[in-house]
Design an enzyme around this catalytic site. Structure first.
Site, short mmCIF file in Angstrom:
data_model
loop_
_atom_site.label_atom_id
_atom_site.label_comp_id
_atom_site.label_asym_id
_atom_site.label_seq_id
_atom_site.Cartn_x
_atom_site.Cartn_y
_atom_site.Cartn_z
N ILE A 57 32.77 36.03 33.07
CA ILE A 57 34.18 35.81 32.75
C ILE A 57 34.77 37.19 32.47
CG2 ILE A 57 35.82 34.74 31.18
CD1 ILE A 57 33.65 32.64 30.54
N HIS A 58 35.71 37.61 33.31
CA HIS A 58 36.24 38.98 33.22
C HIS A 58 37.75 38.93 33.13
CE1 HIS A 58 35.72 43.37 33.95
NE2 HIS A 58 36.97 43.26 34.40
N CYS A 72 37.58 52.47 28.41
CA CYS A 72 36.91 51.19 28.23
C CYS A 72 35.72 51.13 29.19
CB CYS A 72 37.87 50.03 28.46
SG CYS A 72 38.47 49.92 30.17
N GLN A 77 31.76 47.23 34.18
CA GLN A 77 31.28 45.86 33.96
C GLN A 77 31.58 44.98 35.16
OE1 GLN A 77 33.10 44.60 30.23
NE2 GLN A 77 31.11 44.78 29.22
N GLY A 100 44.85 43.45 28.82
CA GLY A 100 44.87 44.02 27.47
C GLY A 100 44.46 43.04 26.39
N ASP A 133 42.79 39.94 19.48
CA ASP A 133 42.33 39.42 20.77
C ASP A 133 43.09 38.13 21.03
OD1 ASP A 133 41.02 38.52 23.02
OD2 ASP A 133 39.02 39.02 22.29
N ARG A 135 43.17 36.53 24.00
CA ARG A 135 42.68 35.88 25.22
C ARG A 135 42.36 34.41 24.98
NH1 ARG A 135 38.02 40.03 26.89
NH2 ARG A 135 37.80 39.98 24.62
#
Length: 205
Positions: A57-58, A72, A77, A100, A133, A135
């Site tokens: 999961i990216h 980063c 990755q 971000g 975060d 997300r």
């Protein structure tokens, strides 16, 4: 929020050929899934021992994924995951459009400016009045359902991703650590993710 499959095609890359699938939510936001060997061909894989897909999961990172930023580890990755999934012959990358850590590109660069002044990646967000975060992962299960995946080997250092999949009925049979792209520019960033955000990283990179 609901998600629907839109279209798919072949995508040759320097790592090998993927199938690229596009999904869209009701707000018109697009998310991408790259797959290899999915759905599983039951004729070539015995039903009692099907391969367990290797999944990453990216979340989108323009600066790292496209511009090779050293601030980063996102670009390395992504490439390492693409290579590993091709090598395994069965897996997927869920590429989520939440730049971000969910705060968007403009706010991410504002946070970068604060990091230039000495603040770490978490405090920079908080100073801007933003979550550490933001997300979400609610699009992951519909994407995996589309290719019939309910068990994964998950490439991640982030326990939140693992917890989401488990909570939504996806069995994580293995967590595969991923530590690549470490350099002098991002060492403190990675330490902050480990020490303040709970990422599963070694004490020494």
């Amino acid at each position: 929020m609901s998600y629907q499959f839109i279209t798919s095609a072949k995508l040759p890359t320097r790592h090998g050929e993927f199938d690229i699938h596009i999904f869209e939510n009701e707000a018109g936001q697009e998310h991408v899934m790259l797959t290899v060997g999915l759905p599983i061909d039951r004729q070539s894989a015995p039903t009692d021992t099907p391969p367990i897909p290797l999944v990453r999961i990216h979340s989108e990172c323009l600066t790292g994924d496209a511009f090779s930023s050293l601030k980063c580890d996102c670009g390395p990755q992504l490439n390492a995951a693409m290579h590993a999934i091709q090598k395994s012959g069965c897996g997927a990358i869920l590429y989520l459009r939440q730049e971000g850590r969910g705060i968007g590109l403009t706010n991410k660069i504002r946070a970068y400016a604060l990091q230039d002044q000495g603040h770490d990646t978490l405090d920079a967000n908080l100073i801007l009045g933003l979550p550490a975060d933001a997300r979400i992962y609610d699009m992951c299960k519909p994407m995996l359902d589309h290719v019939g995946v309910d068990k994964v080997r998950l490439i991640t250092n982030n326990p939140n991703k693992l917890a989401y999949l488990v909570e939504h009925g996806i069995e994580v049979v293995e967590r595969v650590p991923l530590l690549v792209g470490v350099n002098d520019e991002n060492a403190s960033y990675l330490a902050t993710k480990r020490d303040r955000m709970g990422h599963l990283l070694d004490n020494e990179f």
